[in-house]
Motif scaffolding. Structure first.
Motif, short mmCIF file in Angstrom:
data_model
loop_
_atom_site.label_atom_id
_atom_site.label_comp_id
_atom_site.label_asym_id
_atom_site.label_seq_id
_atom_site.Cartn_x
_atom_site.Cartn_y
_atom_site.Cartn_z
N PRO A 90 78.25 35.02 14.75
CA PRO A 90 78.37 35.86 15.95
C PRO A 90 77.18 36.80 16.09
O PRO A 90 76.60 37.25 15.09
N GLY A 91 76.84 37.11 17.34
CA GLY A 91 75.70 37.98 17.60
C GLY A 91 76.04 39.44 17.83
O GLY A 91 75.19 40.31 17.68
N SER A 92 77.29 39.71 18.19
CA SER A 92 77.69 41.10 18.44
C SER A 92 77.68 41.89 17.14
O SER A 92 78.11 41.42 16.09
N ILE A 93 77.22 43.14 17.23
CA ILE A 93 77.20 44.01 16.05
C ILE A 93 78.60 44.20 15.48
O ILE A 93 78.78 44.42 14.28
N GLU A 94 79.63 44.06 16.33
CA GLU A 94 80.99 44.25 15.85
C GLU A 94 81.43 43.14 14.89
O GLU A 94 82.35 43.33 14.09
N PHE A 95 80.77 41.99 14.98
CA PHE A 95 81.11 40.86 14.11
C PHE A 95 79.97 40.51 13.17
O PHE A 95 79.93 39.42 12.59
N LEU A 96 79.05 41.45 12.97
CA LEU A 96 77.87 41.19 12.16
C LEU A 96 78.22 40.89 10.71
O LEU A 96 77.52 40.13 10.03
N HIS A 97 79.32 41.45 10.21
CA HIS A 97 79.68 41.22 8.81
C HIS A 97 80.01 39.76 8.55
O HIS A 97 79.89 39.29 7.41
N GLU A 98 80.40 39.02 9.57
CA GLU A 98 80.61 37.57 9.40
C GLU A 98 79.34 36.92 8.88
O GLU A 98 79.39 36.05 8.01
N ALA A 99 78.20 37.34 9.42
CA ALA A 99 76.92 36.77 8.98
C ALA A 99 76.53 37.25 7.60
O ALA A 99 75.90 36.52 6.83
N ARG A 100 76.89 38.49 7.26
CA ARG A 100 76.47 39.05 5.97
C ARG A 100 77.00 38.24 4.79
O ARG A 100 76.34 38.15 3.76
N ASN A 101 78.19 37.70 4.91
CA ASN A 101 78.74 36.89 3.83
C ASN A 101 78.12 35.51 3.76
O ASN A 101 78.14 34.87 2.72
N VAL A 102 77.58 35.05 4.89
CA VAL A 102 76.99 33.72 4.96
C VAL A 102 75.54 33.72 4.50
O VAL A 102 75.09 32.84 3.74
N ILE A 103 74.78 34.70 4.96
CA ILE A 103 73.33 34.71 4.82
C ILE A 103 72.82 34.49 3.39
O ILE A 103 71.89 33.69 3.19
#
Length: 688
Positions: A90-103
């Motif tokens: 997701p690109g919204s800052i509200e869902f940024l933590h989704e990317a943090r676990n993936v990256i």
């Protein structure tokens, strides 16, 4: 020759499966890019559209309802004999933590961006996450067919978002002010886009050739900053071999020294095969990713859990990137937090579709079934004693809603469901407010909480109702008083008798509660003194104004007892009566919690934020440049908790969606006048 033939040189780094993150600002086209990649590589027969609600990604009811990504979407495909798993974040800052676990566990990231300067701060957020994690990355400039500006000129405002030099790999070809193709600066060839088909090689015009020569030299200069031999060739006007150029592009990208920039149109599938070719030749292997994460050599399988899904019928599914070894159905894995689970199925993923697989090997990204005790972000291994490879701390919540089940029969079910959605998304949290008797669901913004509540209703079939969380108001006193508390009751047989004299006085702010006694001559027997204290404490839960009492000292100075009728309960009641009658004489005053707030915003929005804080009864303590964030400030302030309920909504509105804050309780401050009267009256109406 078309853009399927791609780059020469810079050979592939092994045949293991790759894992690529698709990241970028909100509405930049990441889900459309995933759809285009799947269509161009044959994983799906037709490219869907986000607006039509028929894409592989964003297939959840919440994503389709809001027309935006609200969780990661995973899909595996093949290209030229190799397996690739793309994780659309997701690109919204509200869902940024989704990317943090993936990256951390991906091999590389494709940053999807638009030619929109207003999105530069959002792009900086994404690039900073990748830089901090050491992830190789390239930028895909999307929607160039609709671009009003020149992609090459965009580097002027794109570059400040990246601490690493951006290297333009392609130049746009124009026809009637529309981008119709590109010049590949590494291949030195021109291509014309064909919608949903391979690009076609064309001859360059003289003007295009002149621009290509200039842009290629600029690209080579940036590469030469990290290659002395190439620099010497440029200074000597020696044309470097094409293979050497590709080798430098590959090496410097993998080391995170440069950020190449490609372009295209995901909606029209323009530039997609060129992008895939770049990934095939230049993305690091899983071996290099494991080394970056500090994974030592060994025989046991090791995987990183990227995401957790609680499916309606299949139970818990953990999306895992296998970094070493192999896993199969029935294997036992051990979590870094001490859990032990048996794998209940291995699945390849394509959005919400799963296909059972015999096993997974290093490089694969798969779903692992029924790892009940394993959390999102955890490292697992077939060996005991596995160490956590990377620790990703959830961000502090910025918005909360008190939640409760509409039906009493759903109360236990609600708590279980909330724990499941927190398991899926650790950036949500749950707080039990004992004083207010409420359960508060906390998250990263208005949409984040809305989606979580929709999941409770849609996925778990629980009707919930919400209200604003109650503020932690307290009360204290301004002056001392002495009060007798007497409890006498006769009702046949033994009666009840307790008699106390309480000296009540204020304490300094933050001192809490203090109970002492100066009883002499046994007027109150020692065994009853703890009961008096219990009665006093009973009262402190709700003072004259109706709020918990703090910063008060009570001394038991005198009293009397009855040899037959006195009891623990009688003296406890007497203590409570003494407080109830004495506290209103002590000039009670309301206290409100004051928070210390740090607001992180782009510098151009700092003045707006100062105004927002001041209008919310906040006190600006100062601001300074945000360390490690060029063009950003940190505003320090103190603000009443009551003024922060929707602060994040106004803050995001003033900062193009990128502002945020962290806060902590600082102190309690007196609240008087009209505001205090309103709080007290509202509290009384709620209690009535």
């Amino acid at each position: 020759m078309s853009d399927t033939n791609g780059s020469a040189g810079g050979g592939r780094s092994g045949g293991a499966a790759r894992c690529i993150a698709l990241v970028g600002p909100y509405l930049s086209g990441k889900t459309t890019l995933l759809e285009s990649i799947l269509a161009r590589t044959g994983a799906i027969t037709r490219q869907g559209k986000v607006g039509d609600g028929n894409t592989v990604g964003d297939a959840s009811p919440e994503a389709r309802a809001h027309g935006m990504s609200v969780e990661v979407n995973v899909a595996t495909t093949e290209f030229m004999g190799d397996s690739y798993t793309f994780v659309d974040c997701p690109g919204s800052i509200e869902f940024l933590h989704e990317a943090r676990n993936v990256i951390p566990a991906v091999d590389m990231a494709v940053v999807v961006a638009e030619l929109d300067e207003k999105k530069a701060p959002a792009l900086q957020l994404i690039l900073k996450e990748l830089e901090d994690a050491g992830i190789p990355r390239l930028i895909f400039l999307n929607k160039v067919d609709r671009a009003e500006g020149n992609p090459r000129d965009a580097l002027e405002w794109l570059q400040p978002a990246s601490t690493r030099p951006l290297v333009m790999r392609q130049l746009p070809l124009w026809e009637n002010d529309i981008v119709t193709g590109f010049i590949d600066l590494a291949l030195e060839r021109a291509f014309v886009y064909r919608e949903h088909a391979e690009s076609k090689v064309v001859e360059m015009s003289d003007d295009a050739r002149a621009e290509e020569v200039d842009a290629r030299f600029s690209m080579l200069e940036k590469l030469a900053d990290y290659d002395d031999d190439l620099m010497e060739q440029l200074l000597s006007d020696v044309e470097p071999p094409r293979d050497r150029v590709f080798d430098d592009l590959t090496s410097e990208l993998r080391q995170g020294l440069i950020v190449p920039v490609l372009m295209g149109s995901a909606e029209r599938a323009n530039g997609i095969l060129r992008l895939m070719k770049a990934l095939r030749h230049e993305a690091p292997s899983v071996v290099e990713t494991a080394e970056r994460l500090g994974l030592a050599a060994g025989s046991g399988a090791v995987a990183q859990i990227l995401k957790t899904f609680h499916t309606t019928h299949g139970g818990k599914l953990s999306v895992a990137r296998l970094l070493r070894g192999a896993l199969a159905d029935g294997d036992t894995v051990f979590g870094a937090r001490g859990g032990e689970e048996r794998i209940g199925g291995v699945f390849t993923l394509k959005g919400q579709d799963t296909t059972k697989a015999a096993r997974a090997v290093a490089g694969d990204t798969v779903g692992l079934g029924r790892l009940e005790g394993i959390a999102t972000g955890e490292t697992v291994s077939t060996d005991k004693g596995v160490e956590q490879l990377v620790a990703v701390e959830p961000p502090q919540p910025v918005l909360g809603k008190a939640v409760e089940a509409k039906e009493r029969k759903d109360e236990v079910k609600l708590t279980s469901a909330i724990h499941k959605i927190i398991d899926e998304d650790p950036s949500l949290s749950l707080r039990h407010n004992q004083d207010a008797g409420e359960m508060v669901l906390l998250g990263q913004g208005e949409m984040h909480l809305r989606v979580a509540l929709e999941r409770l209703t849609g996925k778990f079939a629980i009707d919930v109702q919400t209200h604003e969380p109650r503020i932690g108001y307290k009360e204290t006193i301004r002056k001392p008083a002495t009060q007798r508390g007497r409890h006498k009751k006769q009702s046949g047989g033994h009666g009840q008798f307790g008699d106390v004299v309480l000296e009540i006085r204020p304490l300094p702010r933050g001192a809490g509660f203090e109970f002492t006694d100066t009883i002499t001559g046994g007027v109150v027997p020692k065994q009853y003194i703890p009961s008096v204290e219990s009665g006093v404490r009973d009262y402190l839960g709700s003072g004259p104004l109706g709020f918990p009492v703090v910063d008060v000292a009570v001394n038991l100075s005198d009293g009397s007892y009855h040899t037959v009728d006195s009891s623990d309960m009688a003296f406890r009641t007497a203590g409570r009566i003494g407080m109830n009658e004495g506290m209103p004489q002590c000039s009670p005053v309301l206290l409100e919690p004051i928070m210390h707030v740090e607001v992180m915003v782009p510098s151009e929005a700092t003045a707006k934020v100062n105004t927002i804080v001041s209008q919310r009864r906040g006190q600006i303590l100062g601001f300074d440049a945000r360390p490690g964030w060029p063009g950003w400030d940190v505003v320090q302030a103190q603000m009443p908790e009551a003024e922060m309920r929707d602060l994040i909504v106004e803050l995001r509105s003033a900062t193009a969606g990128v502002g945020s804050y962290v806060c902590r309780f600082d102190h309690l401050a007196e609240l008087t006048g009209k505001l205090a009267d309103q709080v007290i009256e509202s509290h009384r109406q709620e209690a009535a």
